[in-house]
Design a protein around this motif. Structure first.
Motif, PDB file in Angstrom:
ATOM      1  N   LEU A  94      38.889  61.110  -6.798  1.00  0.00           N
ATOM      2  CA  LEU A  94      38.434  61.113  -8.189  1.00  0.00           C
ATOM      3  C   LEU A  94      39.131  62.216  -8.985  1.00  0.00           C
ATOM      4  O   LEU A  94      39.539  62.006 -10.134  1.00  0.00           O
ATOM      5  CB  LEU A  94      36.919  61.297  -8.239  1.00  0.00           C
ATOM      6  N   GLY A  95      39.285  63.386  -8.354  1.00  0.00           N
ATOM      7  CA  GLY A  95      39.996  64.473  -9.016  1.00  0.00           C
ATOM      8  C   GLY A  95      41.444  64.105  -9.315  1.00  0.00           C
ATOM      9  O   GLY A  95      41.980  64.475 -10.365  1.00  0.00           O
ATOM     10  N   SER A  96      42.070  63.375  -8.405  1.00  0.00           N
ATOM     11  CA  SER A  96      43.439  62.912  -8.651  1.00  0.00           C
ATOM     12  C   SER A  96      43.490  62.027  -9.883  1.00  0.00           C
ATOM     13  O   SER A  96      44.378  62.154 -10.736  1.00  0.00           O
ATOM     14  CB  SER A  96      43.963  62.127  -7.444  1.00  0.00           C
ATOM     15  N   VAL A  97      42.537  61.117  -9.993  1.00  0.00           N
ATOM     16  CA  VAL A  97      42.499  60.201 -11.132  1.00  0.00           C
ATOM     17  C   VAL A  97      42.297  60.962 -12.433  1.00  0.00           C
ATOM     18  O   VAL A  97      42.956  60.687 -13.445  1.00  0.00           O
ATOM     19  CB  VAL A  97      41.382  59.157 -10.923  1.00  0.00           C
ATOM     20  N   ILE A  98      41.381  61.938 -12.439  1.00  0.00           N
ATOM     21  CA  ILE A  98      41.124  62.713 -13.653  1.00  0.00           C
ATOM     22  C   ILE A  98      42.380  63.449 -14.102  1.00  0.00           C
ATOM     23  O   ILE A  98      42.765  63.401 -15.276  1.00  0.00           O
ATOM     24  CB  ILE A  98      39.967  63.710 -13.418  1.00  0.00           C
ATOM     25  N   GLY A  99      43.041  64.117 -13.153  1.00  0.00           N
ATOM     26  CA  GLY A  99      44.225  64.883 -13.504  1.00  0.00           C
ATOM     27  C   GLY A  99      45.381  64.010 -13.942  1.00  0.00           C
ATOM     28  O   GLY A  99      46.029  64.267 -14.962  1.00  0.00           O
ATOM     29  N   VAL A 100      45.639  62.934 -13.194  1.00  0.00           N
ATOM     30  CA  VAL A 100      46.792  62.086 -13.486  1.00  0.00           C
ATOM     31  C   VAL A 100      46.581  61.299 -14.773  1.00  0.00           C
ATOM     32  O   VAL A 100      47.488  61.212 -15.612  1.00  0.00           O
ATOM     33  CB  VAL A 100      47.068  61.130 -12.308  1.00  0.00           C
TER      34      VAL A 100
ATOM     35  N   THR B 143      44.830  61.958 -17.407  1.00  0.00           N
ATOM     36  CA  THR B 143      44.939  62.809 -18.597  1.00  0.00           C
ATOM     37  C   THR B 143      46.390  63.175 -18.882  1.00  0.00           C
ATOM     38  O   THR B 143      46.842  63.154 -20.033  1.00  0.00           O
ATOM     39  CB  THR B 143      44.105  64.092 -18.411  1.00  0.00           C
ATOM     40  N   ALA B 144      47.143  63.492 -17.822  1.00  0.00           N
ATOM     41  CA  ALA B 144      48.512  63.957 -18.006  1.00  0.00           C
ATOM     42  C   ALA B 144      49.506  62.832 -18.256  1.00  0.00           C
ATOM     43  O   ALA B 144      50.508  63.025 -18.950  1.00  0.00           O
ATOM     44  CB  ALA B 144      48.954  64.771 -16.778  1.00  0.00           C
ATOM     45  N   VAL B 145      49.252  61.647 -17.695  1.00  0.00           N
ATOM     46  CA  VAL B 145      50.234  60.573 -17.775  1.00  0.00           C
ATOM     47  C   VAL B 145      50.083  59.742 -19.042  1.00  0.00           C
ATOM     48  O   VAL B 145      50.945  58.914 -19.352  1.00  0.00           O
ATOM     49  CB  VAL B 145      50.126  59.663 -16.525  1.00  0.00           C
ATOM     50  N   GLY B 146      49.009  59.969 -19.807  1.00  0.00           N
ATOM     51  CA  GLY B 146      48.774  59.212 -21.027  1.00  0.00           C
ATOM     52  C   GLY B 146      49.942  59.229 -22.003  1.00  0.00           C
ATOM     53  O   GLY B 146      50.400  58.160 -22.455  1.00  0.00           O
ATOM     54  N   PRO B 147      50.455  60.418 -22.361  1.00  0.00           N
ATOM     55  CA  PRO B 147      51.595  60.438 -23.290  1.00  0.00           C
ATOM     56  C   PRO B 147      52.814  59.685 -22.764  1.00  0.00           C
ATOM     57  O   PRO B 147      53.521  59.029 -23.535  1.00  0.00           O
ATOM     58  CB  PRO B 147      51.880  61.941 -23.435  1.00  0.00           C
TER      59      PRO B 147
ATOM     60  N   LEU C 298      55.355  64.956 -16.744  1.00  0.00           N
ATOM     61  CA  LEU C 298      55.205  64.191 -15.508  1.00  0.00           C
ATOM     62  C   LEU C 298      55.091  65.079 -14.267  1.00  0.00           C
ATOM     63  O   LEU C 298      54.303  64.762 -13.367  1.00  0.00           O
ATOM     64  CB  LEU C 298      56.369  63.216 -15.367  1.00  0.00           C
ATOM     65  N   PRO C 299      55.850  66.198 -14.159  1.00  0.00           N
ATOM     66  CA  PRO C 299      55.671  67.053 -12.977  1.00  0.00           C
ATOM     67  C   PRO C 299      54.235  67.540 -12.807  1.00  0.00           C
ATOM     68  O   PRO C 299      53.735  67.618 -11.686  1.00  0.00           O
ATOM     69  CB  PRO C 299      56.628  68.223 -13.250  1.00  0.00           C
ATOM     70  N   PHE C 300      53.574  67.841 -13.923  1.00  0.00           N
ATOM     71  CA  PHE C 300      52.183  68.285 -13.847  1.00  0.00           C
ATOM     72  C   PHE C 300      51.305  67.159 -13.309  1.00  0.00           C
ATOM     73  O   PHE C 300      50.461  67.375 -12.433  1.00  0.00           O
ATOM     74  CB  PHE C 300      51.704  68.733 -15.231  1.00  0.00           C
ATOM     75  N   ALA C 301      51.504  65.953 -13.830  1.00  0.00           N
ATOM     76  CA  ALA C 301      50.681  64.813 -13.420  1.00  0.00           C
ATOM     77  C   ALA C 301      50.868  64.497 -11.940  1.00  0.00           C
ATOM     78  O   ALA C 301      49.895  64.299 -11.199  1.00  0.00           O
ATOM     79  CB  ALA C 301      51.020  63.595 -14.276  1.00  0.00           C
ATOM     80  N   ALA C 302      52.119  64.437 -11.488  1.00  0.00           N
ATOM     81  CA  ALA C 302      52.394  64.096 -10.097  1.00  0.00           C
ATOM     82  C   ALA C 302      51.850  65.162  -9.150  1.00  0.00           C
ATOM     83  O   ALA C 302      51.228  64.851  -8.130  1.00  0.00           O
ATOM     84  CB  ALA C 302      53.905  63.922  -9.896  1.00  0.00           C
TER      85      ALA C 302
ATOM     86  N   GLY D  76      51.522  74.474 -11.969  1.00  0.00           N
ATOM     87  CA  GLY D  76      50.259  74.288 -12.664  1.00  0.00           C
ATOM     88  C   GLY D  76      49.548  73.017 -12.255  1.00  0.00           C
ATOM     89  O   GLY D  76      48.315  72.987 -12.143  1.00  0.00           O
ATOM     90  N   GLY D  77      50.310  71.940 -12.013  1.00  0.00           N
ATOM     91  CA  GLY D  77      49.710  70.678 -11.609  1.00  0.00           C
ATOM     92  C   GLY D  77      49.046  70.762 -10.243  1.00  0.00           C
ATOM     93  O   GLY D  77      47.943  70.240 -10.042  1.00  0.00           O
ATOM     94  N   ILE D  78      49.710  71.425  -9.292  1.00  0.00           N
ATOM     95  CA  ILE D  78      49.098  71.610  -7.974  1.00  0.00           C
ATOM     96  C   ILE D  78      47.795  72.398  -8.114  1.00  0.00           C
ATOM     97  O   ILE D  78      46.772  72.063  -7.518  1.00  0.00           O
ATOM     98  CB  ILE D  78      50.078  72.319  -7.027  1.00  0.00           C
ATOM     99  N   GLY D  79      47.842  73.456  -8.923  1.00  0.00           N
ATOM    100  CA  GLY D  79      46.636  74.248  -9.148  1.00  0.00           C
ATOM    101  C   GLY D  79      45.521  73.427  -9.773  1.00  0.00           C
ATOM    102  O   GLY D  79      44.347  73.558  -9.407  1.00  0.00           O
ATOM    103  N   SER D  80      45.883  72.552 -10.712  1.00  0.00           N
ATOM    104  CA  SER D  80      44.875  71.714 -11.355  1.00  0.00           C
ATOM    105  C   SER D  80      44.220  70.776 -10.349  1.00  0.00           C
ATOM    106  O   SER D  80      43.000  70.581 -10.360  1.00  0.00           O
ATOM    107  CB  SER D  80      45.519  70.901 -12.488  1.00  0.00           C
TER     108      SER D  80
END
Length: 500
Positions: A145-151, A153-157, A319-323, A381-385
């Motif tokens: 679920l955390g993966s879905v929330i992070g990805v 939000t970030a992949v929308g743009p 994209l690096p943040f999302a992945a 930052g993405g790994i931390g998120s």
């Protein structure tokens, strides 16, 4: 008051059911950010004014946030499967209506309905996870679920940029909504077949607290409205809604206590806030989302308006943040069982370090190469998120009774929506104010990101304080954890070692 004990479904259908929940959660959260890059397309193809564009974005956030707690409570009372499928069906139909909207006013109306439906789907997901899984499996499910929330939000743009680039600016905005249709229909069909018919845990005598809904809804509306409209409503009068929000939320708190004293079922069980794991986790979530979601807002504006990136190029830059967020969340779901709150502290530190790296990269590599220069810090930052959102969700809900899981998930996600709105208002104000007065866009983005880091540091301080407190005074199990409530929680007391 009698309750029915939940039995976790024993077969692999649970994981397939989880995939359905995560798919619906993905498209509902994707719609919080994918629309941002489609606003110029709406202006050109639909003739949407700036006010209409604002309500397309903020109206969704408002109704999403307003629906979360009541929808979670309805799922607790009448069954999460039923509430989930109803919300998903309305969301899919509203998406189609948005894409077919003949004018800006109709688009805003359909967008408000879409946000309400998204708010109905979201708390059912956390409630179903609580009900279907236990122990390490529950932590793994929350990791996904955390993966879905992070990805999402970030992949929308990026997703919005790809659609507009492929279809064109005149009608590209319509496909931002149409893309939900095949996913929503497939998820609904799969949900009918795969979502388990789990027992309803609330007592049949419980009634829906309608007056509590009105008080909470009015309070959240008064709190969020000036935040989401901060750029559109000029003048200071809008901030007068804050004390109104405080009074309404205080009245809600008093009303819920009265409900509890009279033995009636409250909308929100205030006993949840006696759980340190829930209270601290909710505060960490609120402050983290205030910093985390604002990054994509100001950074995308900077890349498109200052550097000259297209919507697609701006989306690729994050994209690096999302992945990395997806990878971090999956790992966090496994590691939280062993490390507990320490993992959240590490994750928040990683996000702060990554954003500081972005600030330095913007200074050292001005111009069109900035997207490449910020790729590595975005990755950190993405790994931390990922190590923050997933473990914090697990730790926050671990001791929540399953019969209150929907309402508790609604409270947690309402905090996330309020935090996101507040963060965008604060960070956006810093960015736009410096841009208007100083005119140096590099400094403006650096100050905006530094403000976001400050918000994340508040979350880090809360997480560290909670970690230190746990070492000195471990949170005791409530008497109900091994009695009736323990049965309701399906072993929630042994879910994770949330202290060390």
């Amino acid at each position: 008051m009698t309750t029915v004990q939940a039995r976790p479904t024993p077969d692999d259908r649970r994981w397939k059911a989880l995939a359905v929940c995560l798919t619906a959660g993905f498209i509902s959260l994707l719609d919080t950010s994918i629309v941002n890059v489609a606003l110029p397309s709406m202006e050109r193809g639909l003739g949407a004014s700036e006010a209409a564009q604002s309500w397309v974005v903020s109206g969704y956030a408002l109704t999403f946030g307003l629906a979360l707690v009541p929808a979670g409570r309805l799922g607790d009372m009448h069954g999460r499967r039923r509430a989930f499928l109803f919300g998903l069906a309305v969301f899919t139909l509203a998406s189609a209506a948005c894409g077919l909207a003949p004018g800006p006013s109709w688009l805003v109306v359909f967008r408000l309905i879409q946000g309400t439906a998204a708010g109905m789907v979201a708390p059912q997901t956390s409630g179903l996870i609580q009900q279907m899984f236990q122990g390490a499996e529950r932590a793994k499910a929350f990791g996904l679920l955390g993966s879905v929330i992070g990805v999402s939000t970030a992949v929308g743009p990026l997703a919005g940029g790809l659609l507009i680039d492929a279809v064109g600016t005149d009608d590209g905005w319509r496909w931002v909504f149409f893309v939900n249709l095949p996913i929503g229909v497939a998820a609904f069909a799969a949900g009918l077949r795969l979502l388990p018919r789990l027992p309803v845990l609330s007592a049949k005598r419980e009634t829906f607290d309608l007056f509590g809904v009105l008080l909470l809804g009015s309070g959240v509306l008064a709190l969020m409205l000036p935040l989401v409209q901060e750029q559109q409503w000029t003048g200071r009068e809008k901030w007068a809604l804050f004390p109104v929000a405080g009074l309404l939320l205080a009245a809600f708190w008093g009303w819920e206590r009265r409900q509890g004293r009279l033995g009636r079922a409250p909308l929100v069980d205030l006993g949840l806030f006696s759980l340190r794991s829930f209270t601290l986790g909710a505060l960490v979530s609120l402050t983290y989302f205030a910093g985390f979601t604002t990054v994509f807002f100001v950074y995308s504006l900077f890349l498109q308006n200052t550097v000259g990136y297209s919507a697609l190029a701006a989306g690729l830059s994050v994209l690096p943040f999302a992945a990395a967020s997806a990878v971090g969340a999956a790992a966090g779901g496994r590691l939280v069982v062993r490390y507990g709150r320490k993992l959240v502290v590490i994750g928040l530190s990683g996000v702060a370090l990554g954003l500081l790296g972005v600030i330095v990269a913007v200074e050292l590599v001005p111009g069109r190469g900035v997207g490449w220069a910020t790729a590595l810090p975005m990755l950190v930052g993405g790994i931390g998120s990922g190590l923050t959102v997933s473990p914090n969700t697990t730790l926050t809900l671990t001791r929540v009774p399953v019969r209150r899981a929907g309402a508790a998930g609604g409270v947690l996600q309402t905090g996330q929506r309020v935090g996101s709105a507040a963060g965008i208002a604060v960070v956006g104000a810093v960015y736009f104010a410096h841009l208007a007065h100083a005119g140096r866009s590099t400094t403006a983005i650096q100050l905006g990101l530094l403000t976001a880091v400050g918000l994340i540091m508040i979350a880090l301080v809360l997480a560290v304080a909670d970690l230190r407190e746990r070492h000195v005074h471990p949170e005791p199990e409530r008497s109900g954890d091994r009695g009736r409530t323990g049965a309701e929680e399906d072993g929630a007391g042994e879910t994770v070692r949330s202290g060390s």
